[in-house]
Each structure stands twice: as C-alpha cells, then as structure tokens.
Design a protein around this motif. Sequence first.
Motif, PDB file in Angstrom:
ATOM      1  N   ARG A 145       0.838  -1.203   0.000  1.00  0.00           N
ATOM      2  CA  ARG A 145       0.000   0.000   0.000  1.00  0.00           C
ATOM      3  C   ARG A 145       0.871   1.251   0.000  1.00  0.00           C
ATOM      4  NH1 ARG A 145      -1.201   3.927   2.921  1.00  0.00           N
ATOM      5  NH2 ARG A 145       0.105   3.190   4.652  1.00  0.00           N
ATOM      6  N   GLN A 146       1.932   1.223   0.830  1.00  0.00           N
ATOM      7  CA  GLN A 146       2.825   2.379   0.901  1.00  0.00           C
ATOM      8  C   GLN A 146       3.526   2.619  -0.435  1.00  0.00           C
ATOM      9  OE1 GLN A 146       5.294   1.160   4.191  1.00  0.00           O
ATOM     10  NE2 GLN A 146       4.092   2.288   5.682  1.00  0.00           N
ATOM     11  N   TYR A 147       3.912   1.537  -1.107  1.00  0.00           N
ATOM     12  CA  TYR A 147       4.572   1.691  -2.405  1.00  0.00           C
ATOM     13  C   TYR A 147       3.592   2.215  -3.456  1.00  0.00           C
ATOM     14  CZ  TYR A 147       6.886   0.562  -6.782  1.00  0.00           C
ATOM     15  OH  TYR A 147       7.436   0.638  -8.041  1.00  0.00           O
ATOM     16  N   ASP A 148       2.394   1.630  -3.482  1.00  0.00           N
ATOM     17  CA  ASP A 148       1.399   2.017  -4.480  1.00  0.00           C
ATOM     18  C   ASP A 148       0.966   3.475  -4.315  1.00  0.00           C
ATOM     19  OD1 ASP A 148       1.497  -0.483  -5.568  1.00  0.00           O
ATOM     20  OD2 ASP A 148      -0.330  -1.221  -4.600  1.00  0.00           O
ATOM     21  N   THR A 149       0.967   3.957  -3.075  1.00  0.00           N
ATOM     22  CA  THR A 149       0.550   5.342  -2.836  1.00  0.00           C
ATOM     23  C   THR A 149       1.723   6.318  -2.856  1.00  0.00           C
ATOM     24  OG1 THR A 149       0.693   4.982  -0.440  1.00  0.00           O
ATOM     25  CG2 THR A 149      -1.461   4.634  -1.473  1.00  0.00           C
ATOM     26  N   GLY A 150       2.933   5.799  -3.113  1.00  0.00           N
ATOM     27  CA  GLY A 150       4.089   6.680  -3.235  1.00  0.00           C
ATOM     28  C   GLY A 150       4.752   7.046  -1.931  1.00  0.00           C
ATOM     29  N   GLU A 151       4.375   6.385  -0.819  1.00  0.00           N
ATOM     30  CA  GLU A 151       4.998   6.719   0.461  1.00  0.00           C
ATOM     31  C   GLU A 151       6.427   6.193   0.550  1.00  0.00           C
ATOM     32  OE1 GLU A 151       2.600   5.753   3.884  1.00  0.00           O
ATOM     33  OE2 GLU A 151       0.757   5.981   2.732  1.00  0.00           O
ATOM     34  N   ILE A 152       6.689   5.055  -0.097  1.00  0.00           N
ATOM     35  CA  ILE A 152       8.037   4.493  -0.148  1.00  0.00           C
ATOM     36  C   ILE A 152       8.395   4.210  -1.597  1.00  0.00           C
ATOM     37  CG2 ILE A 152       7.911   3.467   2.158  1.00  0.00           C
ATOM     38  CD1 ILE A 152       7.397   0.771   0.851  1.00  0.00           C
ATOM     39  N   ASP A 153       9.709   4.125  -1.866  1.00  0.00           N
ATOM     40  CA  ASP A 153      10.132   3.811  -3.226  1.00  0.00           C
ATOM     41  C   ASP A 153      10.369   2.316  -3.371  1.00  0.00           C
ATOM     42  OD1 ASP A 153      12.592   3.233  -2.076  1.00  0.00           O
ATOM     43  OD2 ASP A 153      13.485   5.150  -2.615  1.00  0.00           O
ATOM     44  N   SER A 159      12.936   0.568  -3.290  1.00  0.00           N
ATOM     45  CA  SER A 159      13.910  -0.024  -2.373  1.00  0.00           C
ATOM     46  C   SER A 159      13.406  -0.040  -0.938  1.00  0.00           C
ATOM     47  CB  SER A 159      15.239   0.743  -2.448  1.00  0.00           C
ATOM     48  OG  SER A 159      15.058   2.081  -2.030  1.00  0.00           O
ATOM     49  N   GLY A 160      12.164   0.446  -0.733  1.00  0.00           N
ATOM     50  CA  GLY A 160      11.578   0.452   0.602  1.00  0.00           C
ATOM     51  C   GLY A 160      11.877   1.690   1.408  1.00  0.00           C
ATOM     52  N   GLU A 161      12.564   2.662   0.807  1.00  0.00           N
ATOM     53  CA  GLU A 161      12.919   3.887   1.521  1.00  0.00           C
ATOM     54  C   GLU A 161      11.801   4.914   1.383  1.00  0.00           C
ATOM     55  OE1 GLU A 161      15.426   4.072   3.403  1.00  0.00           O
ATOM     56  OE2 GLU A 161      16.376   2.201   2.799  1.00  0.00           O
ATOM     57  N   PRO A 162      11.573   5.729   2.429  1.00  0.00           N
ATOM     58  CA  PRO A 162      10.537   6.767   2.338  1.00  0.00           C
ATOM     59  C   PRO A 162      10.872   7.758   1.230  1.00  0.00           C
ATOM     60  CG  PRO A 162      11.284   6.468   4.610  1.00  0.00           C
ATOM     61  CD  PRO A 162      12.229   5.706   3.752  1.00  0.00           C
ATOM     62  N   ARG A 163       9.852   8.166   0.516  1.00  0.00           N
ATOM     63  CA  ARG A 163      10.052   9.185  -0.523  1.00  0.00           C
ATOM     64  C   ARG A 163      10.045  10.568   0.115  1.00  0.00           C
ATOM     65  NH1 ARG A 163       9.255   7.315  -5.762  1.00  0.00           N
ATOM     66  NH2 ARG A 163       8.187   5.294  -5.964  1.00  0.00           N
ATOM     67  N   ARG A 164      10.901  11.453  -0.366  1.00  0.00           N
ATOM     68  CA  ARG A 164      10.870  12.844   0.081  1.00  0.00           C
ATOM     69  C   ARG A 164       9.757  13.571  -0.661  1.00  0.00           C
ATOM     70  NH1 ARG A 164      15.130  14.035   3.103  1.00  0.00           N
ATOM     71  NH2 ARG A 164      16.967  12.672   3.006  1.00  0.00           N
ATOM     72  N   PRO A 165       9.046  14.475   0.003  1.00  0.00           N
ATOM     73  CA  PRO A 165       7.971  15.195  -0.679  1.00  0.00           C
ATOM     74  C   PRO A 165       8.512  15.915  -1.904  1.00  0.00           C
ATOM     75  CG  PRO A 165       7.914  15.630   1.675  1.00  0.00           C
ATOM     76  CD  PRO A 165       9.195  14.905   1.410  1.00  0.00           C
ATOM     77  N   ALA A 166       7.834  15.782  -3.031  1.00  0.00           N
ATOM     78  CA  ALA A 166       8.238  16.437  -4.271  1.00  0.00           C
ATOM     79  C   ALA A 166       7.258  17.563  -4.559  1.00  0.00           C
ATOM     80  CB  ALA A 166       8.251  15.431  -5.414  1.00  0.00           C
ATOM     81  N   TRP A 167       7.657  18.792  -4.233  1.00  0.00           N
ATOM     82  CA  TRP A 167       6.743  19.933  -4.391  1.00  0.00           C
ATOM     83  C   TRP A 167       6.964  20.509  -5.786  1.00  0.00           C
ATOM     84  CZ3 TRP A 167       3.759  19.503  -0.424  1.00  0.00           C
ATOM     85  CH2 TRP A 167       4.284  19.024   0.786  1.00  0.00           C
TER      86      TRP A 167
END
Length: 302
Positions: A62-70, A72-80
């Motif tokens: 779910r986290q990957y599909d919603t873009g919360e993690i990439d 490799s399993g690392e959290p994504r930084r907010p892309a403004w």
Amino acid sequence: MADDPYEILGVPRQATEDQIRKAYLKLVKELHPDVNPSKTAEERFKKVTAAHDIIGDAERRRQYDTGEIDASGEPRRPAWRQGAGAGAGAGARGRGGSGPIFEDFGDMFSDIFSGSGGRAAPRGGFSMRGRDVRYTLDVDFLEAVQGAKKRVTLPDNGVLDLTVPEGVADGQVLRLRGRGEPGVAGGEAGDALVEIHVRTHRDFTREGDDILVELPITIDEAVLGAKVEVPTVGGRVQLTIPKGTSSGQVLRLKGKGVVNATTGATGDELVTVRIVLPETIDDGLSYFLSEWRQKHRYDPRK
C-alpha cells in the motif's frame, strides 16, 4: 532507484496476493543460488527477494502504491512541483494549474509545521517512516539447516536477537519488523534486514534441499556388503552398503536433507561411496587377488 517490484516479479499492479506469492515461489525455485549458482542468477535472486519484501506485504505494498516508499523500501521525500503556466508572477497562488502551487517555501512549510523559537514542530498528522537498516550474519552450516537463536551486535553496541529459521539458505535476507531507524513525528520505525552468510562444513555440502556426503568404505565392505554408520544433519544413522557396490555409486537416505523454509518439504541425503584400499597390501591379499584375476579378469574401462 531500484527497479519496479511488479516488473521484477512479472505480475500486473492489480495482481492478487496469491498471484504475487506464486510468482515469487516460481522465481525462487529457478534462481536460488543452491540451484542456479551463476552470478546473474544470484543478482536476480536478490532483486526478486527485495521486490517480494515490498509487494508481498500488504502494508508495504500500500505504501509503495501510494508513493509513500520507493522500490527499495525507503521513504520518498515530498516532491513539491510548480505549475508550468507562462507569465505567472512569483507571488501568485496557483489556481486551475496556471501558477505556482505554493507561493514560496515559507508558505509551504507553514502548512505542515508550526512552532516557535525557530524550531518547526510536527502537527496535523505529518509523519515519516524510519529508514531500513542492513546487517550481515554469519551462521554455521548446521545452524542454517536446523534453525537457531542468534544475536547481532550493532555498531552502537546495541543488540538484535533473532531466530534463524530452519532451512535458511546462504544469501537469504531476514526482515525484523520495526527494528530499523525510528520514524519521524510518530511514524513507524523502519525494518532491520539481515543477510545470512552460511559457513562451509567439513562433511556436508548443500545442493537445493539435499545434503551431499562422501563416505569412504573398505574393499571388503564394497565386495561383501555391510552396514556402516554415516553422518547426517540430524545425527549418525546406519546405512546398508549393498554387495558389489562400486566407488562413486550414490546411495540415497530419504528425508535426511533440509526442510525447505518456503514449502515445508524435506530433501534427502545423497551418499557418494568411495572405496579406500588399506595402507599396506599384504602377501595374503596380493596372492588372493592374483589368483582371482586369472579366472575372473574384466575391464571396467570398456
């Protein structure tokens, strides 16, 4: 960035949990280092394992599909991102996609943080998952086959206690939920990923779920047959050497191999016989064989 886990496992994004599991097991059987020892297969095996760690777990998927993690399993930084409308002023708020989405970075962070004294404090439910951490653990051959309780010492002198499951393979990665770096602002902690390195054994070699053993026997045991002790991963057992056994012949001990950590099936022990002559050939043995050869000469090389 890591490859897309759906592409690595060869499943569509709408795949069910069962489809993902079946695809993973199929690739593991094809690429496991004990079955396919090539460097290419080893790299693919690691990618398959990492991909399954992401989409084989409902929450991480779910986290990957919603873009919360990439991937490799690392959290994504907010892309403004900013809008692409031409001629929009720097102070104009974007409406309808024609101007910048945020007036400036101060405005952007004021919507997320509040605080005083120059320190931003989280509010409004903002949080971030902690990073995963990776370790390696050396285990003895029998510990990998039979399972064991182990302790990993961390760089900060902390410890991780973990259970090495029965049948774990060299290069396999164990995931310890929540034992990675702490989350930000109440976010969940990351995981600890422990890669297993299995030491070699004096007597045993593993091939898939089978155990390979070489057994020396005497010339009379080979000719006349015998019952001899042979080592297994579960202890020594009696093995029947049939009369007329040749050197290099393989005898099978059913169910004396490794319990597969995925399927639960147990492999066999394959015993390769090696005939060893006595250190000294006395006159009696020499005379007997010379007489026997006169009447029973044969050529095994034909």
